[in-house]
Design a protein around this motif. Structure first.
Motif, short mmCIF file in Angstrom:
data_model
loop_
_atom_site.label_atom_id
_atom_site.label_comp_id
_atom_site.label_asym_id
_atom_site.label_seq_id
_atom_site.Cartn_x
_atom_site.Cartn_y
_atom_site.Cartn_z
N ALA A 77 0.53 0.33 -7.61
CA ALA A 77 -0.25 0.24 -6.37
C ALA A 77 -1.55 -0.48 -6.59
O ALA A 77 -2.01 -1.27 -5.76
CB ALA A 77 -0.49 1.65 -5.81
N ASP A 123 0.82 -1.22 0.00
CA ASP A 123 0.00 0.00 0.00
C ASP A 123 0.84 1.25 0.00
O ASP A 123 0.36 2.34 -0.37
CB ASP A 123 -0.92 0.00 1.24
CG ASP A 123 -2.00 -1.08 1.12
OD1 ASP A 123 -2.27 -1.48 -0.05
OD2 ASP A 123 -2.55 -1.49 2.14
N PHE A 124 2.10 1.11 0.43
CA PHE A 124 2.94 2.31 0.45
C PHE A 124 3.18 2.88 -0.94
O PHE A 124 3.61 4.02 -1.09
CB PHE A 124 4.28 2.01 1.12
CG PHE A 124 5.12 1.03 0.36
CD1 PHE A 124 6.01 1.48 -0.61
CD2 PHE A 124 5.03 -0.33 0.59
CE1 PHE A 124 6.79 0.58 -1.31
CE2 PHE A 124 5.81 -1.23 -0.11
CZ PHE A 124 6.69 -0.78 -1.07
N ARG A 140 0.98 4.72 -9.44
CA ARG A 140 -0.42 4.40 -9.18
C ARG A 140 -0.79 3.04 -9.77
O ARG A 140 -1.51 2.25 -9.15
CB ARG A 140 -1.31 5.50 -9.75
CG ARG A 140 -2.80 5.29 -9.46
CD ARG A 140 -3.59 6.48 -9.94
NE ARG A 140 -3.10 7.69 -9.28
CZ ARG A 140 -3.41 8.94 -9.68
NH1 ARG A 140 -4.18 9.12 -10.73
NH2 ARG A 140 -2.94 9.98 -9.01
N ASN A 173 1.01 3.74 -2.94
CA ASN A 173 0.06 4.82 -3.19
C ASN A 173 0.62 6.16 -2.77
O ASN A 173 0.15 7.21 -3.25
CB ASN A 173 -1.26 4.54 -2.45
CG ASN A 173 -1.97 3.32 -3.02
OD1 ASN A 173 -2.04 3.14 -4.24
ND2 ASN A 173 -2.50 2.46 -2.14
N ASP A 174 1.61 6.12 -1.85
CA ASP A 174 2.19 7.37 -1.37
C ASP A 174 3.32 7.87 -2.26
O ASP A 174 3.88 8.93 -2.00
CB ASP A 174 2.71 7.17 0.06
CG ASP A 174 1.60 6.76 1.02
OD1 ASP A 174 0.44 7.16 0.74
OD2 ASP A 174 1.91 6.05 1.99
N TRP A 175 3.66 7.14 -3.26
CA TRP A 175 4.82 7.54 -4.11
C TRP A 175 4.42 8.43 -5.27
O TRP A 175 5.25 8.76 -6.10
CB TRP A 175 5.50 6.28 -4.66
CG TRP A 175 6.31 5.55 -3.59
CD1 TRP A 175 6.24 5.73 -2.25
CD2 TRP A 175 7.24 4.52 -3.84
NE1 TRP A 175 7.09 4.89 -1.59
CE2 TRP A 175 7.74 4.11 -2.57
CE3 TRP A 175 7.72 3.86 -4.95
CZ2 TRP A 175 8.68 3.10 -2.42
CZ3 TRP A 175 8.66 2.86 -4.79
CH2 TRP A 175 9.15 2.49 -3.54
N GLY A 176 3.20 8.69 -5.40
CA GLY A 176 2.79 9.62 -6.45
C GLY A 176 2.10 8.93 -7.61
O GLY A 176 1.95 7.70 -7.66
#
Length: 763
Positions: free
Chosen positions: A752, A739-740, A749, A742-745
């Protein structure tokens, strides 16, 4: 017909048999009478000479009697042991004799094979085998019958000229008959079965002749003549044969040639060259090609402009003898006549032997025409900016366009005025460098067609006296040690580059107590020794300054140094040894060459040193000792692990590795930190590195670059794990949380969505 011939032949054979039998019987009676009258007063003798037998008679039973042997002794010895015997040709095989002396024939005879047989008759005592009478020779002649048909010796063909006179011999045929040529059976006669209105044949000799003089090859060129031959002339029962012979009629020039039509029209461009074929006048002539001999006559007023000759087919070919000009004359009309010498008055007396020729000249845009085919000019050398001459061209068409002149040759020594064609010298010329210049001038019309013409211009450079005379080769001038005063020690001459330098004059510029110069007035001068006593041991040089003046206008002069070597000479001043004057150092050209070589070597050395220094400084700038350059092994083991998938090995350390894979050196510097490999693969990696290193060390053809790149693993130590499909199956069901991503931009995506919690729940 066959029945008639067979009956006739049988009748003829019967008549001959009766005739010969009467002759033989009469001769036999005469002989018997003669013999009986002689017996009373002469010795016993044979009473016959020759017997006759017909050919082709089949054997009979009993055998046919063809004659009888008669001897007075046999007649007197009747009842005694006496008999006749035969020997010789055919005896016992073909002929035999019985106890009564009858000669019998046993086989069928062929006169064409053997025409007569010679035999010998004997009277033998049968008790003791002795001859009772001297043997006698007689002949049996085979009588001919008509059993062979005449034969022609070969296929015949003949020829005769057309219009030949009556009685002209065409050919002779010949037939042979195997029967007896002395009898009617072997005699032949000849008969023509066709063409009797044209030819005759001699019945006895077979000679064929013309019957009249009306033969015409153009009407009929060949005759097939049927000739028949018969034997037994005058007899209706003869045998015959026939053959077909070809008689060719030879062509003569007996037909007048004529034009195919009385008028001919042609169009000719005015720019056609001399020799151009205007057209062909078709000629009709019934004679064969070898007998066509026409010749043409052009009307006298035009024979200088046009020519008419026959070609290989003997048609008339009209050609140009002079160039045409539309502006001068636009059309021509004239008459031509056709003549031919025939062997006799021609049949076609109404032939067209005169034709009218009409020629239209077509106007063409003509090229500019120069006033001369080539221009020649002369100019003296040493002159500049002078007018050499001019060229001129014109447009011969009625439009009369203006002309522009140009010179495309960059080496041309002149400039040209584009409007007037005037040539101006643009530089001084030197005859001694080049005495003739040739270039091309272009004349171009100022029209839409831009027609151009070209002409060659030649400039001859005339000589002026602008070169000084020089002393010619003087190696023949030398001093002998034993020369005395008044000796001519050599003759000098001069050269001059000018074309006509005139006569040279020689003088000494300074007075000399040892030498004098005498001008020979023939472009040479003699050097005379006024005082002797010279020696090769002396180091003094003998040099004369000779002034040479040419005969040009104005005259040119120069002063040349004449060196006089001293030599040891033999008889007639033959040189044996001459003193060589020492040189004062090396020549300037040699010094310059040596210096250039030294400078070149120094530049090469300096460039080499600078390059080495630059390479070393570049390595130091990178922070690496020179000994460590290209001495590393890089192993890419994992994918996506950042720096974790790259293992760098110092090759200098690996060099000391042993076969067990252990390294015996300290770890490499910090910048070459090695990531520890998984223990399970340690031995395998060491072996692989050793193998790769050994291959590189022994590969002489490889590039000298000491780096090994090994891709062995897929990033097993990366936190993100491998994204390769090779190991993707192990990712399912793992405890890793993606899920991390999703935090990478937005860029991650998609990943993710695939590996995130939603993706996992979808499975």
């Amino acid at each position: 017909m066959m029945i008639h011939c067979s009956g006739t032949r049988a009748l003829r054979t019967f008549l001959w048999t009766v005739f010969l039998h009467l002759i033989f019987t009469t001769a036999e009676n005469v002989k018997e009478i003669s013999a009986s009258s002689v017996l009373q007063r002469q010795k016993r003798e044979w009473q016959w000479n020759m017997l006759i037998v017909y050919e082709e008679k089949p054997p009979q039973s009993p055998p046919e009697v063809i004659g009888k042997l008669k001897n007075t002794f046999f007649n007197e010895s009747k009842g005694m042991n006496v008999e006749f015997r035969l020997s010789g040709e055919g005896a016992g095989d073909i002929f035999t004799v019985n106890e009564f002396g009858d000669v019998l024939v046993l086989k069928k005879l062929d006169r064409e094979k053997i025409s007569s047989y010679k035999l010998t008759a004997q009277i033998i005592n049968t008790l003791n085998g002795k001859e009772l009478e001297e043997q006698s020779e007689f002949t049996i002649k085979v009588q001919d019958i008509n059993d062979h048909t005449p034969e022609f010796s070969e296929p015949y063909s003949g020829s005769v000229d057309e219009r030949a006179q009556t009685g002209t011999v065409v050919m002779r045929v010949r037939a042979t008959d195997k029967d007896d040529p002395s009898s009617p059976n072997g005699m032949v006669t000849y008969t023509l079965l066709n063409a009797t209105n044209v030819f005759n044949i001699n019945h006895r000799t077979g000679e064929i002749t013309t019957k009249n003089n009306n033969l015409d090859r153009e009407t009929q060129s060949e005759y097939k003549v049927l000739v028949q031959v018969w034997d037994t002339p005058g007899s209706a029962g003869g045998l015959s044969a026939s053959t077909v012979m070809t008689i060719n009629i030879n062509d003569l020039n007996d037909n007048q040639a004529e034009f195919s039509k009385p008028r001919y029209h042609f169009d000719v461009n005015e720019d056609e060259p001399v020799g151009f074929i205007i057209g062909t006048l078709a000629i009709r002539d019934r004679d064969e090609k070898q007998n066509k001999m026409p010749f043409f006559i052009v009307e006298s007023s035009y024979k200088d402009i046009f020519d008419l000759e026959h070609n290989d087919n003997y048609d008339g070919v009209l050609t140009l003898k002079k160039e045409l000009d539309y502006e001068t004359k636009a059309s021509f009309s004239f008459t031509v006549n056709l003549k031919e010498n025939v062997v006799q008055p021609a049949d076609n007396s109404n032939a067209w032997t005169t034709a009218q020729i009409h020629i239209n000249v077509k106007d063409m845009e003509e090229l500019p025409v120069f006033s001369q085919k080539e221009y020649n000019f002369t100019v003296h050398e040493g002159q500049k900016n002078i007018i050499v001459g001019s060229v001129s061209a014109r447009d011969t068409d009625k439009t009369n366009h203006r002309i522009r002149y140009s010179i495309k040759d960059p080496d041309s020594p002149v400039n040209i005025n584009s409007e007037t064609g005037q040539l101006t010298l643009k530089t001084e010329l030197d005859r001694e460098l080049q005495n003739v210049y040739m270039f091309q001038v272009t004349a171009e019309e100022e029209s839409s067609m831009k027609l151009k013409s070209y002409v060659m211009v030649k400039i001859n450079v005339l000589d002026i006296n602008d070169n000084e005379p020089k002393l010619a080769d003087s190696t023949n001038v030398y001093i002998c040690e034993n020369d005395k005063s008044g000796t001519v020690i050599g003759v000098i001459s001069a050269t001059d580059l000018d074309e006509n330098p005139g006569r040279f004059h020689f003088t000494l510029t300074g007075k000399s107590s040892n030498f004098s110069l005498h001008d020979n007035q023939n472009n040479t001068a003699s050097i005379i020794l006024t005082q002797g006593g010279f020696s090769t041991k002396s180091s003094a040089e003998n040099i004369l300054e000779v002034e040479i003046t040419d005969g040009g206008n104005p005259p040119m002069k120069s002063v040349s140094l004449l060196k006089l070597p001293v030599c040891v000479c033999g008889s007639e001043r033959q040189r044996e040894y001459c003193r060589a004057y020492s040189k004062s150092g090396v020549s300037m050209s040699a010094i310059i060459a040596i210096l250039l070589c030294i400078v070149t070597i120094l530049v090469i050395v300096i460039l080499f040193v600078l390059r080495k220094r630059y390479e070393k400084e570049s390595l130091v700038t990178l922070g690496k000792p020179s000994g460590e350059i290209h001495e590393q092994l890089v192993a890419y083991d994992e994918e996506g692990g950042g720096e974790m998938d790259t293992n760098i090995y110092d090759v200098s350390i690996l060099t000391s590795a042993r076969s067990d894979g252990r390294l015996g050196h300290d770890p490499p510097p910090a910048m070459y930190a090695v990531v520890k490999k998984p223990s399970a693969c340690k031995g395998d990696m060491a072996v692989m590195i050793e193998v790769k290193k050994d291959e590189a060390d022994h590969d002489r053809d490889g590039i000298p670059y000491d780096t090994l790149h090994i891709y062995g693993y897929e990033g097993s130590e990366s936190l993100a794990g491998s994204l390769s499909s090779l190991d993707s199956s192990s990712s399912f069901g793992s405890d890793l949380d993606y899920d991390f991503l999703n935090d990478w931009g937005p860029r991650f995506r998609t990943l993710a969505q695939i590996y995130g919690s939603e993706a996992n729940t979808s499975y």
